[in-house]
Scaffold this motif. Sequence first.
Motif, PDB file in Angstrom:
ATOM      1  N   ILE A  11       0.852  -1.190   0.000  1.00 43.45           N
ATOM      2  CA  ILE A  11       0.000   0.000   0.000  1.00 43.45           C
ATOM      3  C   ILE A  11       0.881   1.231   0.000  1.00 43.45           C
ATOM      4  O   ILE A  11       1.710   1.415   0.899  1.00 43.45           O
ATOM      5  N   GLU A  12       0.718   2.067  -1.033  1.00 42.21           N
ATOM      6  CA  GLU A  12       1.489   3.304  -1.125  1.00 42.21           C
ATOM      7  C   GLU A  12       0.787   4.374  -0.307  1.00 42.21           C
ATOM      8  O   GLU A  12      -0.421   4.569  -0.418  1.00 42.21           O
ATOM      9  N   ARG A  13       1.568   5.055   0.515  1.00 44.83           N
ATOM     10  CA  ARG A  13       1.011   6.103   1.381  1.00 44.83           C
ATOM     11  C   ARG A  13       1.796   7.396   1.201  1.00 44.83           C
ATOM     12  O   ARG A  13       2.959   7.366   0.827  1.00 44.83           O
ATOM     13  N   THR A  14       1.148   8.503   1.503  1.00 47.10           N
ATOM     14  CA  THR A  14       1.772   9.815   1.388  1.00 47.10           C
ATOM     15  C   THR A  14       1.642  10.544   2.712  1.00 47.10           C
ATOM     16  O   THR A  14       0.612  10.454   3.374  1.00 47.10           O
ATOM     17  N   ALA A  15       2.707  11.255   3.089  1.00 47.15           N
ATOM     18  CA  ALA A  15       2.693  12.024   4.329  1.00 47.15           C
ATOM     19  C   ALA A  15       3.372  13.366   4.087  1.00 47.15           C
ATOM     20  O   ALA A  15       4.225  13.493   3.202  1.00 47.15           O
ATOM     21  N   LEU A  16       2.989  14.357   4.876  1.00 50.07           N
ATOM     22  CA  LEU A  16       3.673  15.648   4.828  1.00 50.07           C
ATOM     23  C   LEU A  16       4.740  15.677   5.903  1.00 50.07           C
ATOM     24  O   LEU A  16       4.487  15.302   7.046  1.00 50.07           O
ATOM     25  N   GLN A  17       5.946  16.117   5.522  1.00 48.68           N
ATOM     26  CA  GLN A  17       7.031  16.261   6.477  1.00 48.68           C
ATOM     27  C   GLN A  17       7.538  17.698   6.429  1.00 48.68           C
ATOM     28  O   GLN A  17       7.618  18.293   5.361  1.00 48.68           O
ATOM     29  N   ARG A  18       7.883  18.205   7.594  1.00 47.31           N
ATOM     30  CA  ARG A  18       8.415  19.561   7.665  1.00 47.31           C
ATOM     31  C   ARG A  18       9.933  19.481   7.752  1.00 47.31           C
ATOM     32  O   ARG A  18      10.475  18.779   8.586  1.00 47.31           O
ATOM     33  N   ASP A  19      10.614  20.194   6.867  1.00 50.02           N
ATOM     34  CA  ASP A  19      12.070  20.263   6.865  1.00 50.02           C
ATOM     35  C   ASP A  19      12.491  21.207   7.983  1.00 50.02           C
ATOM     36  O   ASP A  19      12.144  22.387   7.973  1.00 50.02           O
ATOM     37  N   THR A  20      13.219  20.688   8.978  1.00 46.67           N
ATOM     38  CA  THR A  20      13.586  21.505  10.138  1.00 46.67           C
ATOM     39  C   THR A  20      14.561  22.622   9.776  1.00 46.67           C
ATOM     40  O   THR A  20      14.575  23.660  10.420  1.00 46.67           O
ATOM     41  N   ALA A  21      15.365  22.435   8.740  1.00 43.05           N
ATOM     42  CA  ALA A  21      16.332  23.460   8.343  1.00 43.05           C
ATOM     43  C   ALA A  21      15.663  24.648   7.671  1.00 43.05           C
ATOM     44  O   ALA A  21      15.988  25.802   7.962  1.00 43.05           O
ATOM     45  N   THR A  22      14.699  24.379   6.762  1.00 42.54           N
ATOM     46  CA  THR A  22      14.077  25.462   5.997  1.00 42.54           C
ATOM     47  C   THR A  22      12.671  25.800   6.489  1.00 42.54           C
ATOM     48  O   THR A  22      12.164  26.872   6.169  1.00 42.54           O
ATOM     49  N   GLY A  23      12.045  24.891   7.226  1.00 38.73           N
ATOM     50  CA  GLY A  23      10.685  25.115   7.692  1.00 38.73           C
ATOM     51  C   GLY A  23       9.630  24.812   6.641  1.00 38.73           C
ATOM     52  O   GLY A  23       8.446  24.990   6.877  1.00 38.73           O
ATOM     53  N   GLU A  24      10.056  24.364   5.456  1.00 39.69           N
ATOM     54  CA  GLU A  24       9.114  24.069   4.390  1.00 39.69           C
ATOM     55  C   GLU A  24       8.552  22.655   4.532  1.00 39.69           C
ATOM     56  O   GLU A  24       9.225  21.761   5.007  1.00 39.69           O
ATOM     57  N   SER A  25       7.319  22.509   4.089  1.00 44.49           N
ATOM     58  CA  SER A  25       6.695  21.184   4.095  1.00 44.49           C
ATOM     59  C   SER A  25       6.921  20.520   2.749  1.00 44.49           C
ATOM     60  O   SER A  25       6.985  21.183   1.718  1.00 44.49           O
ATOM     61  N   ARG A  26       7.037  19.199   2.777  1.00 50.10           N
ATOM     62  CA  ARG A  26       7.169  18.460   1.524  1.00 50.10           C
ATOM     63  C   ARG A  26       6.395  17.153   1.656  1.00 50.10           C
ATOM     64  O   ARG A  26       6.219  16.619   2.738  1.00 50.10           O
ATOM     65  N   ARG A  27       5.937  16.667   0.533  1.00 45.99           N
ATOM     66  CA  ARG A  27       5.169  15.433   0.488  1.00 45.99           C
ATOM     67  C   ARG A  27       6.134  14.264   0.271  1.00 45.99           C
ATOM     68  O   ARG A  27       6.942  14.277  -0.633  1.00 45.99           O
ATOM     69  N   VAL A  28       6.038  13.258   1.145  1.00 47.08           N
ATOM     70  CA  VAL A  28       6.894  12.078   1.077  1.00 47.08           C
ATOM     71  C   VAL A  28       6.011  10.862   0.829  1.00 47.08           C
ATOM     72  O   VAL A  28       4.990  10.690   1.490  1.00 47.08           O
ATOM     73  N   THR A  29       6.404  10.029  -0.135  1.00 46.61           N
ATOM     74  CA  THR A  29       5.665   8.816  -0.450  1.00 46.61           C
ATOM     75  C   THR A  29       6.455   7.614   0.044  1.00 46.61           C
ATOM     76  O   THR A  29       7.652   7.524  -0.178  1.00 46.61           O
ATOM     77  N   TYR A  30       5.781   6.722   0.734  1.00 46.70           N
ATOM     78  CA  TYR A  30       6.422   5.496   1.203  1.00 46.70           C
ATOM     79  C   TYR A  30       5.446   4.342   0.986  1.00 46.70           C
ATOM     80  O   TYR A  30       4.281   4.542   0.666  1.00 46.70           O
ATOM     81  N   VAL A  31       5.951   3.133   1.130  1.00 47.11           N
ATOM     82  CA  VAL A  31       5.129   1.951   0.886  1.00 47.11           C
ATOM     83  C   VAL A  31       5.085   1.109   2.154  1.00 47.11           C
ATOM     84  O   VAL A  31       6.118   0.861   2.784  1.00 47.11           O
TER      85      VAL A  31
END
Length: 112
Positions: free
Chosen positions: A39-59
């Motif tokens: 099952i492929e899942r997606t999560a939002l992670q916040r980059d602690t260095a820049t403070g930007e959010s990014r979408r990460v896909t994992y299985v």
Amino acid sequence: MTFLASTTVNVLRGTTLNAYQDEVPATTPALSGVPISLIERTALQRDTATGESRRVTYVAGRCKAGTDIRESDRLQDTRTGAVYAVLGKRTPGSIVGLADLELDLIRTTQDR
């Protein structure tokens, strides 16, 4: 909880040497035709260095308890050809029988 297999995988384990004596991942399956749920899942992670959010896909993977899958293995989907690296595994406790083996995976190749 019992998993519902969505595909089967070949378990690729270890390394071998190529014609130039370079170490490369083994392509001969240690196990083949292992039923698994992917099952492929997606999560939002916040980059602690820049403070930007990014979408990460994992299985997330689930298979029968006791299946000989190790954290250094690679799983090749027999239906699509995609290869996943096993990052972690665990068997949660259960009061009714043996729980499924849960796998944390990351895709290392694209589908065919």
